[in-house]
Design a protein around this motif. Structure first.
Motif, mmCIF file in Angstrom:
data_model
loop_
_atom_site.group_PDB
_atom_site.id
_atom_site.type_symbol
_atom_site.label_atom_id
_atom_site.label_comp_id
_atom_site.label_asym_id
_atom_site.label_seq_id
_atom_site.Cartn_x
_atom_site.Cartn_y
_atom_site.Cartn_z
ATOM 1 N N PHE A 98 0.902 -1.013 -0.126
ATOM 2 C CA PHE A 98 0.067 0.053 -0.024
ATOM 3 C C PHE A 98 0.652 1.381 -0.035
ATOM 4 C CE2 PHE A 98 -2.419 3.455 2.417
ATOM 5 C CZ PHE A 98 -3.393 3.551 1.535
ATOM 6 N N LEU A 99 1.891 1.117 0.765
ATOM 7 C CA LEU A 99 2.905 2.349 0.823
ATOM 8 C C LEU A 99 3.537 2.439 -0.646
ATOM 9 C CD1 LEU A 99 4.243 4.661 2.527
ATOM 10 C CD2 LEU A 99 5.680 3.173 3.265
ATOM 11 N N GLN A 100 3.702 1.444 -1.126
ATOM 12 C CA GLN A 100 4.470 1.638 -2.554
ATOM 13 C C GLN A 100 3.470 2.054 -3.384
ATOM 14 O OE1 GLN A 100 5.129 -2.277 -4.744
ATOM 15 N NE2 GLN A 100 7.300 -1.722 -5.016
ATOM 16 N N ALA A 101 2.044 1.680 -3.448
ATOM 17 C CA ALA A 101 1.124 2.291 -4.187
ATOM 18 C C ALA A 101 1.104 3.766 -4.045
ATOM 19 C CB ALA A 101 -0.262 1.528 -3.986
ATOM 20 N N ARG A 102 1.057 4.132 -2.753
ATOM 21 C CA ARG A 102 1.037 5.633 -2.699
ATOM 22 C C ARG A 102 2.191 6.413 -3.007
ATOM 23 N NH1 ARG A 102 1.161 6.940 3.345
ATOM 24 N NH2 ARG A 102 0.921 9.001 2.351
ATOM 25 N N THR A 103 3.420 5.711 -3.074
ATOM 26 C CA THR A 103 4.535 6.565 -3.748
ATOM 27 C C THR A 103 4.575 6.532 -5.259
ATOM 28 O OG1 THR A 103 5.723 5.431 -1.762
ATOM 29 C CG2 THR A 103 7.065 6.572 -3.527
ATOM 30 N N PHE A 104 4.105 5.240 -5.819
ATOM 31 C CA PHE A 104 4.073 5.468 -7.269
ATOM 32 C C PHE A 104 2.862 6.448 -7.760
ATOM 33 C CE2 PHE A 104 5.589 0.641 -7.452
ATOM 34 C CZ PHE A 104 6.678 1.179 -8.214
ATOM 35 N N ARG A 105 1.685 6.771 -7.004
ATOM 36 C CA ARG A 105 0.811 7.705 -7.305
ATOM 37 C C ARG A 105 1.495 9.032 -7.163
ATOM 38 N NH1 ARG A 105 -1.241 10.825 -9.406
ATOM 39 N NH2 ARG A 105 -3.392 11.504 -9.010
ATOM 40 N N ASP A 112 1.692 1.495 -12.297
ATOM 41 C CA ASP A 112 2.415 0.936 -11.157
ATOM 42 C C ASP A 112 1.670 1.208 -9.935
ATOM 43 O OD1 ASP A 112 4.464 0.230 -12.896
ATOM 44 O OD2 ASP A 112 5.309 1.983 -12.756
ATOM 45 N N ALA A 113 0.943 2.274 -9.648
ATOM 46 C CA ALA A 113 0.242 2.437 -8.434
ATOM 47 C C ALA A 113 -1.076 1.412 -8.467
ATOM 48 C CB ALA A 113 -0.314 3.951 -8.268
ATOM 49 N N LEU A 114 -1.662 1.258 -9.442
ATOM 50 C CA LEU A 114 -2.837 -0.018 -9.241
ATOM 51 C C LEU A 114 -2.302 -1.247 -9.094
ATOM 52 C CD1 LEU A 114 -4.905 1.727 -12.248
ATOM 53 C CD2 LEU A 114 -5.440 1.800 -9.918
ATOM 54 N N ALA A 115 -1.049 -1.591 -9.692
ATOM 55 C CA ALA A 115 -0.509 -2.869 -9.545
ATOM 56 C C ALA A 115 -0.122 -3.295 -8.034
ATOM 57 C CB ALA A 115 0.726 -2.985 -10.449
ATOM 58 N N ALA A 116 0.439 -2.354 -7.393
ATOM 59 C CA ALA A 116 1.013 -2.274 -6.109
ATOM 60 C C ALA A 116 -0.224 -2.532 -5.356
ATOM 61 C CB ALA A 116 1.819 -1.152 -5.802
ATOM 62 N N HIS A 138 -7.860 6.061 -10.496
ATOM 63 C CA HIS A 138 -8.602 5.695 -11.619
ATOM 64 C C HIS A 138 -9.175 7.114 -12.043
ATOM 65 C CE1 HIS A 138 -8.531 1.703 -12.490
ATOM 66 N NE2 HIS A 138 -8.905 1.160 -11.259
ATOM 67 N N LEU A 139 -9.555 8.074 -11.131
ATOM 68 C CA LEU A 139 -9.952 9.361 -11.303
ATOM 69 C C LEU A 139 -8.883 10.205 -12.244
ATOM 70 C CD1 LEU A 139 -12.005 11.379 -10.988
ATOM 71 C CD2 LEU A 139 -10.880 12.044 -8.777
ATOM 72 N N ALA A 140 -7.510 10.087 -11.792
ATOM 73 C CA ALA A 140 -6.634 10.813 -12.214
ATOM 74 C C ALA A 140 -6.446 10.402 -13.700
ATOM 75 C CB ALA A 140 -5.240 10.653 -11.450
ATOM 76 N N ALA A 141 -6.532 9.024 -13.993
ATOM 77 C CA ALA A 141 -6.539 8.221 -15.290
ATOM 78 C C ALA A 141 -7.820 8.491 -16.299
ATOM 79 C CB ALA A 141 -6.298 6.788 -15.083
ATOM 80 N N ARG A 142 -8.762 9.197 -15.731
ATOM 81 C CA ARG A 142 -10.071 9.551 -16.376
ATOM 82 C C ARG A 142 -10.767 8.422 -16.573
ATOM 83 N NH1 ARG A 142 -8.338 14.003 -21.012
ATOM 84 N NH2 ARG A 142 -6.757 15.188 -19.957
ATOM 85 N N ASN A 143 -10.712 7.312 -15.694
ATOM 86 C CA ASN A 143 -11.373 6.150 -15.886
ATOM 87 C C ASN A 143 -12.535 6.343 -14.772
ATOM 88 O OD1 ASN A 143 -12.693 3.617 -16.048
ATOM 89 N ND2 ASN A 143 -10.669 2.348 -15.748
#
Length: 383
Positions: A98-105, A112-116, A138-143
């Motif tokens: 989860f911390l890795q996902a936050r960092t990728f975001r 990468d954030a979604l994969a983490a 997803h919001l940032a990716a316009r999904n």
């Protein structure tokens, strides 16, 4: 610029949404703060862990703590290094993923954030923070459909989560469902009445929806809570303009830029006003800065090109006219402007710097005068 409490989790790109999540300070005291000292806090705390980690290099908790502090200090690359080291020691720790996902975001690496985040879920990390992070990514990716699904999951786990309501409002705003967006933002405000980012987005949406009287209430409240927000000054100025008070609006736009030079809409409105008043010298810097941040602002590029041409800054005007042709292929007016301005620019250059040959007019040679044809003598008969 300091982030609001919502954007401490993640940041939505400004240009990615119809109504962007632009970060503003949350609540700031009226007294000046030494920002250098404030920003160095997490970094200093992270550095203080160096000795402990050197003594216990396989202590996952210490590595995770330093990564968290480095992320807060604006050092996401260094945070990723700590997380990678910790995962080599314990690759089944959902909190690390989860911390890795936050960092990728934070780095803008959305896939990468979604994969983490998926790895975090697979390794048992629960709680509303995870779907909230996934939804905002997803919001940032316009999904938007996937974003709304994840915000709903967040609200099922925590019905009073203001960040989920806030981001859900932004998702509906991005899909042009303004009335639903306003409802969710108002729900978020009811749960967190001191969050100025919610007040800004409500004021912005209501101005866009041409309800300036309601926008004024939210902007005024936001300005009381945060005396340093340029965005809220812009919102208040915009409602004044919509209510027919342009001079007062211009004052607030200037104040917005004095507080925050990234409020490009204030530059845009000031540029439009200067162009309307036939003041190209004042219009040029405002429109230039606004277009640097948003190249698609209505009329901005055309007004900038004409202002540059009026000031005889022909090479710069030619660049803008060519961009207008690229944005409006087949437009006869802008195509003619490119041809005409290019001819003027070429005429100002010495021959050695011309990109096209110069054709000089030569007077045609005079035709030789032919002698008049003499009449033939009459033919004599009998010869």
């Amino acid at each position: 610029m300091p982030c609001s409490r919502f954007s401490q989790l993640t940041l939505v790109p400004v240009a990615a949404l119809a109504v962007a999540c632009q970060t503003t300070p949350a609540e700031s005291p009226d007294t000046l703060v030494n920002l250098a000292t404030v920003q160095s806090g997490p970094r200093v705390q992270a550095d203080e862990l160096n000795g402990a980690i050197a003594r216990e290099p396989r202590n996952v908790a210490l590595l995770a703590r330093r990564a968290t502090l480095r992320l807060a200090a604006g050092q996401p690359r260094a945070a990723l290094a700590d997380i990678a080291t910790a995962l080599e020691i314990d690759d089944a720790n959902g909190g690390l993923y989860f911390l890795q996902a936050r960092t990728f975001r934070a780095l803008g690496q959305l896939n990468d954030a979604l994969a983490a985040a998926r790895q975090a879920a697979e390794h048992g990390f629960g709680g509303p923070e995870l779907p909230l992070l996934v939804g905002e990514t997803h919001l940032a990716a316009r999904n938007y459909a996937a974003a709304l699904d994840n915000f709903d999951r967040t609200l099922r786990l925590d019905p009073d989560q203001p960040a989920a309501l806030f981001y859900k409002g932004l998702a509906y705003a991005a899909t042009a469902d303004t009335s639903t967006a306003v409802q969710y933002l108002q729900d978020a405000l009811a749960r967190d009445p001191h969050e100025t980012e919610i007040l800004h987005q409500l004021a912005f949406l209501l101005n866009a929806w041409r309800i300036p009287a309601d926008a004024a209430k939210y902007a005024a409240l936001g300005m009381k809570l945060d005396t340093t927000s340029g965005l809220l000054r812009y919102d208040y100025g915009r409602q004044l303009e919509l209510q027919g008070r342009p001079d007062s609006a211009l004052w607030y736009y200037r104040r917005a830029l004095a507080l925050d030079t990234t409020v490009y809409r204030a530059d845009y409105r000031l540029g439009l006003a200067a162009a309307k008043a036939r003041q190209p010298v004042a219009a040029i810097p405002h429109l230039t800065r606004a277009l640097r941040r948003n190249p698609r602002l209505p009329e901005a590029r055309a007004l900038l090109a004409e202002a540059l041409e009026a000031q005889k800054r022909l090479p710069e005007a030619l660049v803008q006219y060519r961009l207008l042709v690229a944005e409006n292929p087949g437009n006869a007016h802008w195509t003619f402007k490119v041809w005409k301005t290019n001819e003027q620019v070429q005429a100002l250059l010495p021959d050695s710097l011309r990109t096209a040959p110069r054709y000089y007019y030569r007077r045609p040679a005079a035709r030789p005068q032919l002698a008049p044809v003499e009449a033939l003598a009459p033919r004599q008969s009998g010869l």
